[in-house]
Design a protein around this motif. Structure first.
Motif, mmCIF file in Angstrom:
data_model
loop_
_atom_site.group_PDB
_atom_site.id
_atom_site.type_symbol
_atom_site.label_atom_id
_atom_site.label_comp_id
_atom_site.label_asym_id
_atom_site.label_seq_id
_atom_site.Cartn_x
_atom_site.Cartn_y
_atom_site.Cartn_z
ATOM 1 N N PRO A 141 22.567 62.715 68.735
ATOM 2 C CA PRO A 141 22.057 61.587 69.720
ATOM 3 C C PRO A 141 21.608 62.862 71.218
ATOM 4 O O PRO A 141 20.649 62.400 71.745
ATOM 5 C CB PRO A 141 23.137 60.882 70.315
ATOM 6 N N GLU A 142 22.554 63.897 71.105
ATOM 7 C CA GLU A 142 22.019 64.667 72.224
ATOM 8 C C GLU A 142 20.694 65.523 72.046
ATOM 9 O O GLU A 142 19.777 65.619 72.965
ATOM 10 C CB GLU A 142 23.184 65.976 72.330
ATOM 11 N N THR A 143 20.624 65.724 70.533
ATOM 12 C CA THR A 143 19.194 66.332 70.494
ATOM 13 C C THR A 143 17.967 65.454 70.708
ATOM 14 O O THR A 143 16.967 65.552 71.179
ATOM 15 C CB THR A 143 19.075 66.746 68.918
ATOM 16 N N LEU A 144 18.187 64.183 70.248
ATOM 17 C CA LEU A 144 17.136 63.035 70.330
ATOM 18 C C LEU A 144 16.928 62.703 71.754
ATOM 19 O O LEU A 144 15.968 62.309 72.283
ATOM 20 C CB LEU A 144 17.641 61.814 69.696
ATOM 21 N N ALA A 145 18.014 63.152 72.573
ATOM 22 C CA ALA A 145 17.888 62.523 74.011
ATOM 23 C C ALA A 145 17.070 63.594 75.058
ATOM 24 O O ALA A 145 17.001 63.298 76.001
ATOM 25 C CB ALA A 145 19.364 62.144 74.562
ATOM 26 N N ILE A 146 17.035 64.733 74.425
ATOM 27 C CA ILE A 146 16.436 65.681 75.184
ATOM 28 C C ILE A 146 15.161 65.286 75.633
ATOM 29 O O ILE A 146 14.044 64.797 75.169
ATOM 30 C CB ILE A 146 16.017 67.136 74.348
ATOM 31 N N VAL A 147 14.766 65.315 77.023
ATOM 32 C CA VAL A 147 13.329 64.996 77.588
ATOM 33 C C VAL A 147 12.726 65.981 77.751
ATOM 34 O O VAL A 147 13.014 66.892 78.423
ATOM 35 C CB VAL A 147 13.524 64.350 79.038
ATOM 36 N N GLY A 148 11.594 66.261 76.956
ATOM 37 C CA GLY A 148 10.724 67.421 76.932
ATOM 38 C C GLY A 148 9.918 67.486 78.163
ATOM 39 O O GLY A 148 9.535 66.688 79.009
ATOM 40 N N ASP A 149 9.715 68.946 78.665
ATOM 41 C CA ASP A 149 9.206 69.498 79.558
ATOM 42 C C ASP A 149 7.635 69.436 79.338
ATOM 43 O O ASP A 149 7.128 70.268 78.460
ATOM 44 C CB ASP A 149 9.715 70.804 80.089
ATOM 45 N N LYS A 150 6.937 68.751 79.663
ATOM 46 C CA LYS A 150 5.352 68.566 79.131
ATOM 47 C C LYS A 150 4.364 69.842 79.583
ATOM 48 O O LYS A 150 3.698 70.124 78.622
ATOM 49 C CB LYS A 150 4.766 67.110 79.670
ATOM 50 N N ALA A 151 4.774 70.243 80.643
ATOM 51 C CA ALA A 151 4.204 71.484 81.009
ATOM 52 C C ALA A 151 4.522 72.710 80.058
ATOM 53 O O ALA A 151 3.528 73.450 79.584
ATOM 54 C CB ALA A 151 4.230 71.931 82.271
ATOM 55 N N TYR A 152 5.594 72.809 79.608
ATOM 56 C CA TYR A 152 6.126 73.958 78.818
ATOM 57 C C TYR A 152 5.310 73.315 77.449
ATOM 58 O O TYR A 152 4.684 74.351 76.723
ATOM 59 C CB TYR A 152 7.523 73.931 78.437
ATOM 60 N N GLY A 153 5.380 72.152 76.931
ATOM 61 C CA GLY A 153 4.893 71.668 75.863
ATOM 62 C C GLY A 153 3.225 72.043 75.940
ATOM 63 O O GLY A 153 2.646 72.240 74.761
ATOM 64 N N GLU A 154 2.721 71.859 76.972
ATOM 65 C CA GLU A 154 1.125 72.279 76.851
ATOM 66 C C GLU A 154 1.000 73.568 76.530
ATOM 67 O O GLU A 154 0.010 73.940 75.568
ATOM 68 C CB GLU A 154 0.514 71.702 78.550
ATOM 69 N N TYR A 155 1.964 74.475 77.128
ATOM 70 C CA TYR A 155 1.715 75.926 76.729
ATOM 71 C C TYR A 155 1.927 76.038 75.324
ATOM 72 O O TYR A 155 1.302 76.653 74.546
ATOM 73 C CB TYR A 155 2.351 76.792 77.528
ATOM 74 N N LEU A 156 3.104 75.624 74.949
ATOM 75 C CA LEU A 156 3.328 75.722 73.357
ATOM 76 C C LEU A 156 2.487 75.017 72.396
ATOM 77 O O LEU A 156 2.056 75.646 71.626
ATOM 78 C CB LEU A 156 4.628 75.066 73.137
ATOM 79 N N SER A 157 1.778 74.070 73.124
ATOM 80 C CA SER A 157 0.895 73.233 71.981
ATOM 81 C C SER A 157 -0.368 74.352 71.900
ATOM 82 O O SER A 157 -1.191 73.855 70.853
ATOM 83 C CB SER A 157 0.060 71.988 72.754
ATOM 84 N N SER A 158 -0.535 75.163 72.578
ATOM 85 C CA SER A 158 -1.988 75.799 72.310
ATOM 86 C C SER A 158 -1.605 76.763 70.812
ATOM 87 O O SER A 158 -2.700 76.888 70.117
ATOM 88 C CB SER A 158 -2.090 77.060 73.398
ATOM 89 N N GLU A 159 -0.512 76.887 70.497
ATOM 90 C CA GLU A 159 -0.351 77.635 69.107
ATOM 91 C C GLU A 159 -0.510 76.421 68.115
ATOM 92 O O GLU A 159 -1.110 77.062 67.153
ATOM 93 C CB GLU A 159 1.223 77.820 68.944
ATOM 94 N N CYS A 160 -0.221 75.276 68.443
ATOM 95 C CA CYS A 160 -0.555 74.192 67.299
ATOM 96 C C CYS A 160 -1.947 73.885 67.260
ATOM 97 O O CYS A 160 -2.469 73.449 66.225
ATOM 98 C CB CYS A 160 0.100 73.013 67.539
ATOM 99 N N LEU A 161 -2.772 74.104 68.451
ATOM 100 C CA LEU A 161 -4.336 73.663 68.395
ATOM 101 C C LEU A 161 -5.029 74.812 67.583
ATOM 102 O O LEU A 161 -6.318 74.671 67.532
ATOM 103 C CB LEU A 161 -4.506 73.569 69.818
ATOM 104 N N THR A 162 -4.419 75.780 67.253
ATOM 105 C CA THR A 162 -5.348 76.479 66.464
ATOM 106 C C THR A 162 -5.806 76.024 64.924
ATOM 107 O O THR A 162 -6.654 76.306 64.565
ATOM 108 C CB THR A 162 -4.577 78.085 65.882
#
Lengths: 420, 236
Positions: free
Chosen positions: B153-174
């Motif tokens: 439940p702790e893992t599922l409860a983590i609230v993601g940091d969207k700004a960090y997600g936006e940076y990390l997403s650049s790798e996905c967007l290739t």
């Protein structure tokens, strides 16, 4: 009238920024000049413009108005893509992202004055410079070949007219004729590229000239995805391809473009079409900027900054960075790290730890795709591989087809990521 | 008995009375349940089924396209086809499952299609058991699979940091396009956060097989996965 002009100059990101914050259009905007509009340069320009929301003045210097991607140019030779489908314009980067796209050659860098000189005479000032010029060829790498002979023996290792020329020459071979490739020594752009090209030439020949032969002259003992390619060649093109490695003189080759001869360790071979892929070095602007060590430009793996000049970042094929292959995917991955680092320096935005990755897909035959890839992280010395994978020999046809279709998806994805 | 008759009637209607042999086309629901495992990573069906990566499939027979509820974001094309009157029945579902993009070119359903006619008939026979209409079949037990990976439940409860997600997403967007396109590479925008997190952990633990994704997910921390999930969930 004013609004019309403004709307004309830039829509989207740039216009929105202009309307909300006209102050940032003053002289005070930090300037980044990017040289080279390929997978590294186009990506870093787009991310800088997009993520700074117009607050960084981005100029992209690229000589060609229409850019042909080197990746997938082999699929063009094989007949799987038309040339137009691998061509891209810079219109969106100019119109939607507010990037100043300058079609000219960069011919000099004054690192003290922080200016880039263009062949047309202009000097562009910069706060940070990104060099992403790709490759040039090492003089004398293949004796007998230089750029003046590239119409007789094309390299086709910068895509576009050279790719079209090579394909036309292969199609014009006499029935039962012979195609030769002189493969490059390490390190070079796109490690599986020459071997994917051999596969695509073989596929083309099975369609138009099934008794033709292919001679692959290779200075290297081993090559990328070797087991996969050799398995595929035996399966799809039995008896067509002969490879001469260094143990049989593949490293002692000269060419005679006028006579269409290839001389391997003293033995003369007549050929009907010949693809010479010479040894490579960083695009020459790196040398002119004085940031190379040997053939390549060394960079700091944490942010892609030149190890010689902190105001200069270098991306892609031109770099010496460690374990990443010279590939479009790598350049695109590095560009995002550099864009973040530059924005952090110029705008004070957050800088997160660098992560890099690469995947290279290759097509062996129709719907027979393979891939190799790895994840990378920086150390003080270099960008180091932390995990990797490669397709396996003996995979079933459904998986190979899926891998091929995935490569089509990747092409659409990365070119959107580059050009908007 | 009633069911067999309905099958005959329905198949006869759809196939223009092509004969008793084809009346069996609405197939083997037990086999369909097995086939549904391919669908279950995105779709739920049965009691308590909810819209996840894909819409829930209860009462899919007779449902107008793109109408599983306001909490599900359909592609523009599917919404348009729903508005134009596309209703899911044996014929339309059969065509859609055969080749989703042939029916709805911009569908977000990243599924290549079920090519075998018998497989499709079996799958549809199974799904029809969860539709009140047209068949008067009693509601079945929930079959939605348990999650692929057990996450605390702790893992599922983590609230993601969207700004960090936006940076990390650049790798996905290739590879994965911002537009949600899924030609060759699946779309990953607008997924429910939990499904995104579970999928990434399934790759990280090498339960899902794709080598590129195993590599990408393998070096992401729980916080980084949550950040990506938060960022992509809100993209239109």
């Amino acid at each position: 009238m004013k609004l019309n002009r403004r709307a004309f100059i830039g829509t989207g990101v740039a216009a929105a920024a202009a309307l909300q914050a006209p102050m940032v259009w003053s002289q005070g905007r930090p300037r980044v000049v990017v040289v080279g509009g390929g997978a590294g340069g186009a990506t870093v320009a787009r991310y800088l413009a997009k993520d700074s929301q117009g607050q960084i003045d981005v100029t992209l210097v690229e000589p060609t108005r229409h850019y042909y991607t080197c990746f997938f140019s082999n699929l063009y030779i094989g007949g799987f893509r038309d040339i137009a489908s691998i061509g891209h314009s810079y219109g969106k980067l100019a119109a939607e992202y507010g990037i100043n796209v300058v079609h000219d050659w960069a011919v000099g860098v004054d690192r003290d004055a922080k200016t880039v000189t263009l062949a047309g005479g202009a000097a562009l000032p910069y706060d940070r410079l990104v060099l992403s010029p790709g490759i040039d060829f090492v003089d004398g790498s293949v004796p007998g070949w230089d750029v003046s002979a590239q119409h007789k023996m094309p390299h086709a290792y910068k895509a576009g007219s050279q790719s079209e020329l090579l394909k036309a020459q292969i199609e014009a071979m006499p029935q039962g004729g012979r195609f030769a490739m002189i493969a490059p020594p390490n390190p070079y752009r796109c490690p599986p590229g020459p071997y994917e090209r051999i596969s695509m030439v073989a596929h083309l020949l099975t369609q138009v000239n099934p008794t033709a032969k292919i001679l692959l002259v290779d200075p290297k003992e081993k090559f990328s995805k070797q087991g996969l390619f050799e398995e595929g060649w035996a399966k799809h093109y039995p008896g067509m391809i002969e490879r001469i490695g260094p143990d049989f003189g593949g490293d002692k080759v000269e060419v005679r473009p006028d006579a269409m001869e290839v001389v391997i360790d003293g033995t003369v071979e007549k050929v009907d079409a010949c693809n010479v892929i010479p040894g490579q070095k960083a695009g020459r602007i790196c040398e002119m900027a004085g940031i190379t060590d040997g053939n390549w430009a060394p960079v700091n793996g944490y942010n892609m900054q030149s190890r010689v000049d902190g105001n200069i970042y270098v991306l892609g094929d031109a770099t010496a960075q460690g374990d990443m292959p010279k590939s479009g995917y790598s350049a695109n991955s590095q560009a995002k790290v550099a864009a973040m680092a530059i924005r952090g320096e110029l705008m004070g935005s957050s800088v997160f730890p660098a992560k890099y990755s690469n995947t290279c897909w290759s097509l062996i035959a129709p719907e027979d795709g393979v891939k190799v890839g790895a994840a990378y992280e920086p150390t003080d010395e270099k960008i180091a591989s932390v995990s990797s994978f490669v397709s396996q020999t003996g995979e079933d046809a459904a998986l190979r087809k899926q891998t091929y279709e995935e490569s089509l998806g990747w092409y659409a994805g990365i070119t959107t990521d580059m050009f908007g | 008995m009633i069911r067999r008759m309905l099958n005959v009637l329905l198949a006869g209607f759809l196939l223009g009375g092509a004969g008793a042999a084809q009346a069996e086309l609405l197939g083997d629901a037990a086999r369909g349940e097995t086939l549904f495992r391919d669908c279950a990573s995105c779709h739920q069906v049965g009691a308590g089924a909810k819209n996840r990566v894909g819409p829930h499939l209860n009462d899919i027979f007779g449902r107008r396209a793109a109408s599983a509820g306001d909490d599900y974001r359909y592609s523009k094309g599917l919404v348009r086809m729903g508005a134009d009157g596309l209703v899911w029945n044996f014929e339309t579902l059969n065509a859609y499952i055969d080749n989703p993009k042939a029916l709805v070119s911009d569908t977000r359903m990243a599924y290549r299609g079920m090519k075998d006619e018998t497989d499709r008939a079996d799958l549809l026979a199974y799904l029809r058991g969860f539709s009140a209409s047209p068949a008067n079949i009693p509601e079945s037990q929930p079959t939605a699979r348990a999650s692929e990976v057990e996450l605390s439940p702790e893992t599922l409860a983590i609230v993601g940091d969207k700004a960090y997600g936006e940076y990390l997403s650049s790798e996905c967007l290739t590879c994965h396009q911002r537009s949600g396109s899924n030609e060759g590479i699946p779309g990953i925008v607008s997924w429910p956060v939990e499904d995104f997190v579970i999928a990434m952990h399934a790759y990280k633990r090498q339960i899902r097989p794709h080598p590129v994704m195993q590599m990408m997910a393998g070096r992401l921390s729980d916080e980084e996965i949550a950040a990506l999930a938060a960022y992509f969930a809100d993209l239109e």
